[in-house]
Enzyme design. Structure first.
Site, short mmCIF file in Angstrom:
data_model
loop_
_atom_site.label_atom_id
_atom_site.label_comp_id
_atom_site.label_asym_id
_atom_site.label_seq_id
_atom_site.Cartn_x
_atom_site.Cartn_y
_atom_site.Cartn_z
N CYS A 147 -36.85 -3.06 -85.04
CA CYS A 147 -36.02 -4.27 -85.03
C CYS A 147 -35.22 -4.39 -86.33
CB CYS A 147 -36.92 -5.47 -84.78
SG CYS A 147 -36.08 -6.97 -84.28
N HIS A 148 -35.36 -5.50 -87.04
CA HIS A 148 -34.64 -5.73 -88.29
C HIS A 148 -35.21 -4.92 -89.46
CE1 HIS A 148 -33.11 -9.06 -85.92
NE2 HIS A 148 -32.17 -9.26 -86.84
N GLY A 149 -36.27 -4.15 -89.24
CA GLY A 149 -36.80 -3.27 -90.27
C GLY A 149 -35.75 -2.28 -90.75
#
Length: 186
Positions: free
Chosen positions: A117-119
């Site tokens: 995801c936003h990682g």
């Protein structure tokens, strides 16, 4: 078995922290979950992101997650792999110089890194994705591209491995993402 470091923070996505933390331990790995400015035994807040037909995900309060290691004193050399959950935490964790140094350590050493995801915001900020195929939540595609990565627009249930990097768009990809990461850990 591998020693895995998870870097998290307040409002990390609940499933993207809880599921890998428990699953990796279930198969015998040692997992240390840390957060800058927090110690083992302290909690971080999580958020549940859901896909309910809106233009983006919805956000609801998640569980409080108790950290099991201190961020202060963490050395990348003490770990075999890194896992970066998504949610809102990566947007501010990428401003922490030590977090960026840790991500760069794992990349430069060729150690397995899993990000979901936003990682990908941490991967981009650490400048380690040039010419690498990287998946992320679609809203992070411009950051991946601007950092020189090749954004992989894959189904939300899929993951992609490029060398030592395993990435996925969101938590529905856990089966594929964790299976590919586990393969790199063995």
């Amino acid at each position: 078995m591998a020693r895995v470091l998870i870097i998290a923070g307040d409002y990390v996505e609940d499933y993207e922290l809880m599921v890998p933390f428990q699953a990796l331990q279930m198969v015998g790995h040692s997992v240390a979950a840390v957060c800058p400015d927090k110690k083992a035994g302290e909690s971080i807040r999580t958020a549940v992101h859901d896909f309910e037909g809106d233009q983006t995900y919805s956000e609801k309060p998640g569980h409080n997650f108790v950290l099991n290691a201190d961020f202060e004193g963490i050395q990348g050399e003490d770990f075999d792999a890194l896992l970066i959950p998504g949610g809102r935490a990566p947007e501010y964790l990428r401003l922490n110089a030590k977090v960026i140094e840790l991500v760069q350590h794992f990349a430069n050493a060729g150690k397995p890194i899993a990000a979901v995801c936003h990682g990908a915001q941490l991967l981009a900020a650490a400048d380690i994705i040039r010419e690498r195929r990287i998946s992320a939540y679609p809203a992070c595609a411009p950051e991946v591209t601007l950092a020189g990565g090749l954004y992989a627009d894959i189904d939300v249930t899929e993951a992609i491995t490029d060398g030592n990097l395993v990435t996925a768009p969101a938590w529905p990809a856990h089966p594929a993402w964790l299976a590919q990461f586990s393969k790199l850990l063995s």
